[in-house]
Design a protein around this motif. Structure first.
Motif, PDB file in Angstrom:
ATOM      1  N   LEU A  56      -3.129   0.849  11.161  1.00 26.88           N
ATOM      2  CA  LEU A  56      -3.881  -0.358  10.807  1.00 26.88           C
ATOM      3  C   LEU A  56      -2.997  -1.596  10.887  1.00 26.88           C
ATOM      4  O   LEU A  56      -3.460  -2.676  11.257  1.00 26.88           O
ATOM      5  N   GLN A 113     -14.068  -9.581  -2.215  1.00 30.12           N
ATOM      6  CA  GLN A 113     -14.673 -10.181  -1.038  1.00 30.12           C
ATOM      7  C   GLN A 113     -15.750 -11.189  -1.426  1.00 30.12           C
ATOM      8  O   GLN A 113     -16.125 -12.051  -0.634  1.00 30.12           O
ATOM      9  N   ASN A 168       0.831  -1.210   0.000  1.00 31.77           N
ATOM     10  CA  ASN A 168       0.000   0.000   0.000  1.00 31.77           C
ATOM     11  C   ASN A 168       0.859   1.251   0.000  1.00 31.77           C
ATOM     12  O   ASN A 168       0.596   2.204  -0.738  1.00 31.77           O
ATOM     13  N   ASP A 176     -15.371  14.412  -2.201  1.00 32.25           N
ATOM     14  CA  ASP A 176     -16.319  14.397  -1.095  1.00 32.25           C
ATOM     15  C   ASP A 176     -16.849  15.782  -0.751  1.00 32.25           C
ATOM     16  O   ASP A 176     -17.556  15.950   0.247  1.00 32.25           O
ATOM     17  N   SER A 197      -6.167   1.409  -1.446  1.00 33.52           N
ATOM     18  CA  SER A 197      -7.335   1.191  -0.600  1.00 33.52           C
ATOM     19  C   SER A 197      -8.028   2.527  -0.362  1.00 33.52           C
ATOM     20  O   SER A 197      -7.426   3.457   0.188  1.00 33.52           O
ATOM     21  N   ASP A 198      -9.296   2.618  -0.759  1.00 38.18           N
ATOM     22  CA  ASP A 198     -10.064   3.840  -0.508  1.00 38.18           C
ATOM     23  C   ASP A 198     -10.238   4.070   0.988  1.00 38.18           C
ATOM     24  O   ASP A 198     -10.259   5.213   1.456  1.00 38.18           O
ATOM     25  N   THR A 199     -10.384   2.996   1.742  1.00 39.51           N
ATOM     26  CA  THR A 199     -10.571   3.138   3.191  1.00 39.51           C
ATOM     27  C   THR A 199      -9.340   3.765   3.842  1.00 39.51           C
ATOM     28  O   THR A 199      -9.454   4.690   4.659  1.00 39.51           O
ATOM     29  N   ILE A 200      -8.167   3.273   3.483  1.00 44.18           N
ATOM     30  CA  ILE A 200      -6.930   3.835   4.043  1.00 44.18           C
ATOM     31  C   ILE A 200      -6.762   5.282   3.600  1.00 44.18           C
ATOM     32  O   ILE A 200      -6.327   6.140   4.378  1.00 44.18           O
ATOM     33  N   GLU A 201      -7.123   5.570   2.348  1.00 45.08           N
ATOM     34  CA  GLU A 201      -7.020   6.949   1.860  1.00 45.08           C
ATOM     35  C   GLU A 201      -7.931   7.871   2.661  1.00 45.08           C
ATOM     36  O   GLU A 201      -7.540   8.986   3.029  1.00 45.08           O
ATOM     37  N   ARG A 202      -9.155   7.410   2.956  1.00 45.39           N
ATOM     38  CA  ARG A 202     -10.069   8.237   3.761  1.00 45.39           C
ATOM     39  C   ARG A 202      -9.541   8.420   5.182  1.00 45.39           C
ATOM     40  O   ARG A 202      -9.690   9.495   5.782  1.00 45.39           O
ATOM     41  N   MET A 203      -8.924   7.373   5.728  1.00 49.02           N
ATOM     42  CA  MET A 203      -8.365   7.495   7.080  1.00 49.02           C
ATOM     43  C   MET A 203      -7.216   8.500   7.107  1.00 49.02           C
ATOM     44  O   MET A 203      -7.082   9.281   8.058  1.00 49.02           O
ATOM     45  N   ALA A 215      -2.149   6.209   8.475  1.00 52.05           N
ATOM     46  CA  ALA A 215      -3.247   5.252   8.639  1.00 52.05           C
ATOM     47  C   ALA A 215      -2.787   3.816   8.455  1.00 52.05           C
ATOM     48  O   ALA A 215      -3.142   2.931   9.238  1.00 52.05           O
TER      49      ALA A 215
END
Length: 731
Positions: free
Chosen positions: A419, A590, A6, A198, A13-19, A415
């Protein structure tokens, strides 16, 4: 490994980017703002609207505001976070003039009276006179394709770039100021907000392109006027010819330079000539970063002289009804005018929050150090100490990150490291309670879908040696496809087609799995994908692949005899084999995952399967496969450059085990190699004669192909620098 990938940018990862985005906003909120007296915001607030009237105000009011700021208070610069795209007719002069030419034409002296009043009632003229020769910067908006008003002189144009291309946002439309005002002003700047996907404003484009000119933002233009800057120019590194491809995408730009008498300011920019806005405080009069004064108090001269004298003034609004509140990382209702103030302060201080060029190196180092330390320590620690160590590692990572942010203005991502700590802790706890017992069984069960039963039994004896995690290995991959399958499917009933395909796939799969212990990857319609060397590593994976390909061709001939007896269409298959480094592991979503291989070597294997049709052969292998399986005899087919790769590769047709090749066949191969040498030496007559002799004794589609090529090269000589490579533009 996932954390490392990463950071490297291989695993997004969009989640890590948002974090990380959340962490960036949190860092800004944690910094305590300090009031900067150099920048003052003249606020068209509710008090001003109550006393002066609804906005937009008449230009005579704005003229009085400018006069107060520049003459009474002697400010360094005035930047307007509002625009004046239409003439101001609110004085009623146009109406009176029409009446004087119509119904009131006979009123004595009316013309002279209107002529005398005209200067007082020309509100645009009053404002133009007020800003003429003063450090006033107007604002304007870029959007769409409609053009209104006139643009200021650009900071620079394409001509100064000397052929370089800047990665700038390019806009066709604008809503600028009327010509009278723009001609009178020192310059103008863009105040268009640029939110992320966003809707949150985190950065601003310092310059945007309209036509052939590059135009600055309001903040950059206002700072330039306040500093009496000579120019705003791009700063480049090296020459165009010396740049890498990545550097050429932004012309080798290092920064935007603001050149003034007391020194030069370098402003780092990223994609789209953007720079991150450093938000100080939560914004607004109570935010603590900048002093706000009411516009009506400026008009009345009620603001203390020391507050405004020598300051850079931004005229904007915090009134909710005027819609200039923006969502930012520190406040969902942040005054738009204060975004410009933050940028001006950064420019004045020469201090910008930037992601350093070696940020990835620092982040990878943290991932490696923390990841290795926790991986080694957690399994041997008691639960309480595991918790304390994990919390300490997370706190240390966060503290280091915040220290670099405040002390050095470095923006590092945190992030993925947090994580990683959490993931390692959870995995350590879960391992002892659940995964250790189940892992071996699940692994053997999953691999049973791909590999031969005897391999599954071997893996079950020591499941710790095998896993489905992603890794890089040298493997051999195979792609198999049925020739003319569309025609076959059209000539059979659905029931017969199903039996046709089932018999074909069963035979091919048996040859792959059972004969040479290959891993069956997937079926893609009538195509089959397989590989050798994983999960069980074989040093002779290339030899196994070549032997399997020859066996499959024999099986296809046997099947074809049966199919013809049934009245079914003829079965012909093409096989592509390639050896090289590949990523192998359990990959997917997933919802569905598969144990498969990926990489350039895999793509080349697929291309080689398609190339078999061109050369009229059943099997085509790459040069790495040939080198790794030397016990087979090969016929060289060509040097090719396939789609998606720049370097040419030699391709070959395996004929059989070298020890089993008859002397006649060996002589044919030798003569063919000599023929290829003649052809690549552009000795067309000798090459054609050799091809004719070979084709007479051993008719092959390959020889007919080269007969056509020789004819083409005779008609269209490739030139003395021809490298003998055939380029394929299609997959």
């Amino acid at each position: 490994m996932a954390a490392f990938f990463n950071v490297e940018g291989w695993l997004h990862s969009d989640t890590i980017e948002r974090m990380d985005t959340f962490a960036a906003g949190l860092r800004m909120r944690l910094e305590k703002p300090q009031l900067d007296p150099r920048i003052v915001i003249v606020d068209i607030d509710d008090k001003s609207l109550t006393e002066v009237g609804r906005f937009p105000w008449s230009r005579n009011v704005m003229a009085n505001l400018v006069s107060q700021l520049t003459e009474k208070y002697q400010v360094a610069a005035v930047g307007f976070d509002v625009s004046f795209p239409e003439p101001d007719t609110s004085s009623g002069y146009d109406v009176l003039q029409k009446l004087a030419m119509g119904e009131l034409k006979q009123v004595p002296g009316l013309d002279r009276q209107l002529e005398r009043l005209q200067p007082q009632m020309d509100y645009d003229g009053l404002l133009a006179a007020a800003i003429k020769g003063r450090p006033v910067v107007l604002g304007y908006n870029l959007s769409g394709t409609q053009t209104k008003g006139v643009l200021p002189k650009p900071a620079f144009t394409e001509e100064v770039l000397n052929g370089r291309v800047l990665d700038a946002y390019e806009v066709a439309g604008y809503e600028a100021n009327i010509k009278r005002l723009q001609d009178a002003a020192a310059t103008a700047g863009i105040f268009t907000a640029m939110p992320d996907r966003d809707g949150v404003v985190r950065s601003t484009a310092l310059l945007q392109k309209v036509g052939k000119g590059y135009y600055p933002t309001l903040s950059l233009a206002t700072a330039a006027v306040a500093l009496q800057a000579r120019s705003i120019s791009p700063l480049f590194e090296g020459t165009v010819d010396s740049l890498s491809e990545a550097q050429k995408r932004n012309g080798g730009l290092e920064a935007i330079g603001l050149f003034h008498a007391e020194g030069n300011i370098r402003i780092p920019v990223g994609e789209g000539l953007t720079t991150t806005v450093q938000f100080r405080g939560r914004g607004g009069p109570q935010g603590g970063a900048y002093r706000y004064v009411s516009a009506t108090d400026v008009l009345k001269g009620a603001v203390p002289q020391e507050v405004l004298e020598g300051a850079i003034v931004l005229v904007g609004t915090t009134a909710p009804g005027l819609n200039d509140l923006r969502a930012t990382p520190v406040n969902a209702e942040y005054p738009g005018v204060e975004i410009h103030a933050n940028m001006i302060q950064s420019i004045l201080d020469g201090s910008f929050k930037v992601r350093p060029s070696d940020a990835v190196v620092a982040e990878k180092l943290q991932v490696l150090v923390i990841g290795l330390a926790l991986t080694l320590a957690l399994p041997v620690l008691a639960p309480v100490w595991s918790i304390l160590l994990s919390l300490s590692a997370a706190a240390a990572a966060a503290a280091i990150n915040f220290h670099f942010y405040t002390a050095y203005d470095y923006v590092l991502n945190v992030a993925v490291i947090l994580l990683l700590v959490l993931a390692l802790f959870i995995m350590n706890v879960a391992w002892g309670y659940f995964f250790e017992v189940r892992r071996g069984r699940a692994l053997v069960s999953r691999f049973g879908e791909y590999v031969a039963p005897e391999l599954v039994a071997e893996m079950a004896e020591d499941p710790e040696k095998y896993n489905m995690d992603g890794e890089s290995r040298e493997l051999t991959v195979m792609f198999v496809d049925v020739r003319g399958f569309t025609t076959i499917s059209e000539g059979l009933t659905p029931k017969a087609l199903r039996e046709y395909i089932n018999l074909y796939l069963t035979a091919m799969s048996t040859d792959i799995r059972d004969s040479h212990r290959g891993t069956l990857d997937k079926y893609i319609g009538d195509a089959v994908m397989a590989f050798w060397g994983a999960p069980v590593a074989f040093p002779d994976h290339a030899s196994r692949g070549v032997a399997t390909a020859l066996l499959m061709q024999a099986s296809a001939h046997r099947l074809n005899d049966d199919f013809i007896k049934r009245g079914w269409p003829e079965l012909k298959i093409g096989i592509g084999l390639n050896t090289g480094p590949m990523h192998v592991g359990d990959m997917g979503s997933q919802i569905r995952r598969a144990y498969t291989v990926m990489g350039d070597a895999v793509n080349l294997g697929s291309r080689l399967e398609g190339i078999t049709k061109v050369y009229g052969v059943g099997i085509c292998v790459g040069e790495m496969t040939r080198a790794a399986a030397p016990e087979f005899a090969y016929r060289e087919l060509d040097l090719v450059r396939v789609k998606g790769k720049n370097e040419p590769v030699a391709i070959f047709e395996p004929v059989g085990l070298d020890k089993d090749i008859a002397e006649a066949d060996r002589a044919e191969l030798a003569r063919w190699n000599e023929t290829l040498a003649l052809l690549r030496g552009q000795q067309w007559d000798q090459a054609q004669a050799a091809i004719d002799a070979l084709d007479a004794q051993h008719p092959r589609g390959l020889y007919k192909l080269y007969t056509e090529r020789v004819a083409h090269y005779r008609a269209h000589p490739p030139g003395p620098d021809w490298d003998g490579v055939t380029t394929f533009e299609t997959k």
